[in-house]
Design a protein around this motif. Structure first.
Motif, PDB file in Angstrom:
ATOM      1  N   ARG A  72       0.835  -1.200   0.000  1.00  0.00           N
ATOM      2  CA  ARG A  72       0.000   0.000   0.000  1.00  0.00           C
ATOM      3  C   ARG A  72       0.875   1.259   0.000  1.00  0.00           C
ATOM      4  O   ARG A  72       1.952   1.274   0.610  1.00  0.00           O
ATOM      5  CB  ARG A  72      -0.885   0.028   1.256  1.00  0.00           C
ATOM      6  N   PRO A  73       0.422   2.355  -0.622  1.00  0.00           N
ATOM      7  CA  PRO A  73       1.161   3.623  -0.586  1.00  0.00           C
ATOM      8  C   PRO A  73       1.405   4.094   0.853  1.00  0.00           C
ATOM      9  O   PRO A  73       2.379   4.775   1.134  1.00  0.00           O
ATOM     10  CB  PRO A  73       0.243   4.605  -1.329  1.00  0.00           C
ATOM     11  N   LEU A  74       0.500   3.706   1.767  1.00  0.00           N
ATOM     12  CA  LEU A  74       0.620   4.094   3.172  1.00  0.00           C
ATOM     13  C   LEU A  74       1.943   3.602   3.778  1.00  0.00           C
ATOM     14  O   LEU A  74       2.545   4.285   4.607  1.00  0.00           O
ATOM     15  CB  LEU A  74      -0.568   3.527   3.962  1.00  0.00           C
ATOM     16  N   VAL A  75       2.410   2.434   3.358  1.00  0.00           N
ATOM     17  CA  VAL A  75       3.673   1.887   3.871  1.00  0.00           C
ATOM     18  C   VAL A  75       4.834   2.812   3.490  1.00  0.00           C
ATOM     19  O   VAL A  75       5.692   3.146   4.317  1.00  0.00           O
ATOM     20  CB  VAL A  75       3.916   0.448   3.335  1.00  0.00           C
ATOM     21  N   THR A  76       4.847   3.264   2.239  1.00  0.00           N
ATOM     22  CA  THR A  76       5.887   4.195   1.765  1.00  0.00           C
ATOM     23  C   THR A  76       5.819   5.500   2.551  1.00  0.00           C
ATOM     24  O   THR A  76       6.851   6.066   2.925  1.00  0.00           O
ATOM     25  CB  THR A  76       5.674   4.485   0.258  1.00  0.00           C
ATOM     26  N   GLU A  77       4.596   5.965   2.827  1.00  0.00           N
ATOM     27  CA  GLU A  77       4.429   7.226   3.564  1.00  0.00           C
ATOM     28  C   GLU A  77       4.905   7.109   5.007  1.00  0.00           C
ATOM     29  O   GLU A  77       5.446   8.072   5.561  1.00  0.00           O
ATOM     30  CB  GLU A  77       2.966   7.677   3.492  1.00  0.00           C
ATOM     31  N   ILE A  78       4.733   5.927   5.614  1.00  0.00           N
ATOM     32  CA  ILE A  78       5.256   5.706   6.969  1.00  0.00           C
ATOM     33  C   ILE A  78       6.781   5.762   6.943  1.00  0.00           C
ATOM     34  O   ILE A  78       7.409   6.388   7.801  1.00  0.00           O
ATOM     35  CB  ILE A  78       4.743   4.361   7.549  1.00  0.00           C
ATOM     36  N   HIS A  79       7.388   5.137   5.935  1.00  0.00           N
ATOM     37  CA  HIS A  79       8.851   5.185   5.770  1.00  0.00           C
ATOM     38  C   HIS A  79       9.322   6.639   5.639  1.00  0.00           C
ATOM     39  O   HIS A  79      10.321   7.038   6.258  1.00  0.00           O
ATOM     40  CB  HIS A  79       9.282   4.381   4.532  1.00  0.00           C
ATOM     41  N   ASP A  80       8.602   7.434   4.839  1.00  0.00           N
ATOM     42  CA  ASP A  80       8.981   8.844   4.633  1.00  0.00           C
ATOM     43  C   ASP A  80       8.868   9.646   5.933  1.00  0.00           C
ATOM     44  O   ASP A  80       9.720  10.485   6.232  1.00  0.00           O
ATOM     45  CB  ASP A  80       8.076   9.483   3.558  1.00  0.00           C
ATOM     46  N   LEU A  81       7.799   9.380   6.710  1.00  0.00           N
ATOM     47  CA  LEU A  81       7.609  10.090   7.983  1.00  0.00           C
ATOM     48  C   LEU A  81       8.719   9.742   8.979  1.00  0.00           C
ATOM     49  O   LEU A  81       9.217  10.608   9.697  1.00  0.00           O
ATOM     50  CB  LEU A  81       6.251   9.740   8.591  1.00  0.00           C
ATOM     51  N   VAL A  82       9.116   8.470   9.000  1.00  0.00           N
ATOM     52  CA  VAL A  82      10.199   8.037   9.901  1.00  0.00           C
ATOM     53  C   VAL A  82      11.506   8.709   9.494  1.00  0.00           C
ATOM     54  O   VAL A  82      12.289   9.162  10.342  1.00  0.00           O
ATOM     55  CB  VAL A  82      10.327   6.488   9.907  1.00  0.00           C
ATOM     56  N   ALA A  83      11.725   8.835   8.187  1.00  0.00           N
ATOM     57  CA  ALA A  83      12.951   9.491   7.691  1.00  0.00           C
ATOM     58  C   ALA A  83      12.982  10.964   8.087  1.00  0.00           C
ATOM     59  O   ALA A  83      14.052  11.564   8.229  1.00  0.00           O
ATOM     60  CB  ALA A  83      13.035   9.347   6.174  1.00  0.00           C
TER      61      ALA A  83
END
Length: 315
Positions: free
Chosen positions: A240-251
């Motif tokens: 899901r795109p949400l997984v990528t967005e979680i990665h971006d938020l953590v970064a």
């Protein structure tokens, strides 16, 4: 007493999906209409000695069964909503019903193929006028049912998140019921075309050919529903795109944090649970991570673990 109050503040409900009362009520109406039409077709086929009508009546029984299953799923999900045995709520009862509906649709498509080839190889005489009259009645009932379920479909979307696309917020149970009604409507429509073709031009071959076209259509719908419902049941959500967005938020967090573990799965229409495990070199509060992720309203159950990186002593 203070400790008990503090604990209550941290506890929360596991009812992540509000249900779809309009769809449940409309699906009940559709079950009664479909069952009534099924009895009329079987009786008509028996009286007018029409194998086509009898077959359509029994074919409709599988739809009545699937629609009844959809109603049972809504009822069970509502009844057990607060049952502590269900760790993440009861929404997946509805998804399981939609998966079972899709399996029924595959069976319906298979039966249509079998009957169509049977009629191609050994055509049987058809009582056109009676068969057309009942097929038209069947189509009208199916259109009313489709309208009822479409109305519920329109009210099934409560939360819209632009990144995830609307179809992830669908009521899959309702979609299963809706596809059964559409499959029946398509079968009735193709039957009417075929029966008129046979009556006016003697094109008896049209009946089985239309059956094969209908079967292809039903099988395509069944595949789409099987794919979407099985993904939810198997928690296949990590693309899901949400997984990528979680990665971006953590970064983007104020300290360097590496994701050691991330699990994302669906617990409602467009609602997700998430377990996030981070490894950091500097102190980081889990509340800061929660705050960063709070922009995603669809994350309704979030567990954050933070581990300090062990730095080997220098010698």
């Amino acid at each position: 007493m203070q400790d008990a109050d503090a604990l209550e503040n941290w506890q929360h409900s596991h009812v992540f999906d509000p249900g779809n009362p309009l769809a449940e009520r409309n699906t009940r109406w559709v079950v009664w209409l479909t069952a009534t039409m099924m009895v009329a077709e079987i009786a008509g086929g028996w009286i007018f000695n029409s194998m086509a009508l009898l077959a359509d009546g029994w074919h409709m029984s599988s739809h009545a069964l699937a629609l009844g299953l959809a109603v049972l799923a809504y009822t069970a999900a509502r009844r057990y909503a607060n049952d502590p045995r269900f760790a993440f709520g009861t929404w997946k009862i509805e998804v399981l019903a939609s998966y079972t509906s899709a399996v029924f649709l595959v069976g319906v498509a298979g039966l249509m193929v079998f009957q169509s080839f049977e009629r191609l190889l050994a055509p049987t005489p058809i009582h056109f006028d009676q068969a057309i009259a009942i097929a038209v009645m069947g189509l009208l009932v199916n259109l009313v049912c489709a309208w009822l379920l479409k109305d519920g479909h329109g009210h099934a979307h409560h939360h819209h998140h632009p990144h995830d696309g609307d179809h992830h917020h669908q009521d899959l149970n309702l979609r299963g019921a809706y596809l059964h009604v559409l499959a029946d409507a398509a079968t009735s429509l193709f039957a009417i075309v075929a029966l008129f073709g046979g009556k006016l031009w003697g094109a008896v071959w049209l009946d089985p050919v239309m059956g094969l076209i209908g079967a292809t259509l039903v099988a395509t719908w069944a595949y789409g529903l099987l794919r979407d419902s099985s993904r939810v049941l198997l928690d296949a959500e990590m693309d899901r795109p949400l997984v990528t967005e979680i990665h971006d938020l953590v970064a983007g967090l104020p300290v360097v944090a590496d994701i050691a573990d991330l699990h994302l799965w669906r617990v409602g229409k467009g609602h997700y649970a998430c377990i996030l495990s981070l490894v950091v070199s500097e102190p980081l509060e889990s509340d800061a991570v929660r705050q960063a992720l709070s922009v995603h309203e669809e994350l309704v159950h979030l567990t954050v673990e933070i581990h300090r990186r062990r730095i080997a002593p220098t010698t």
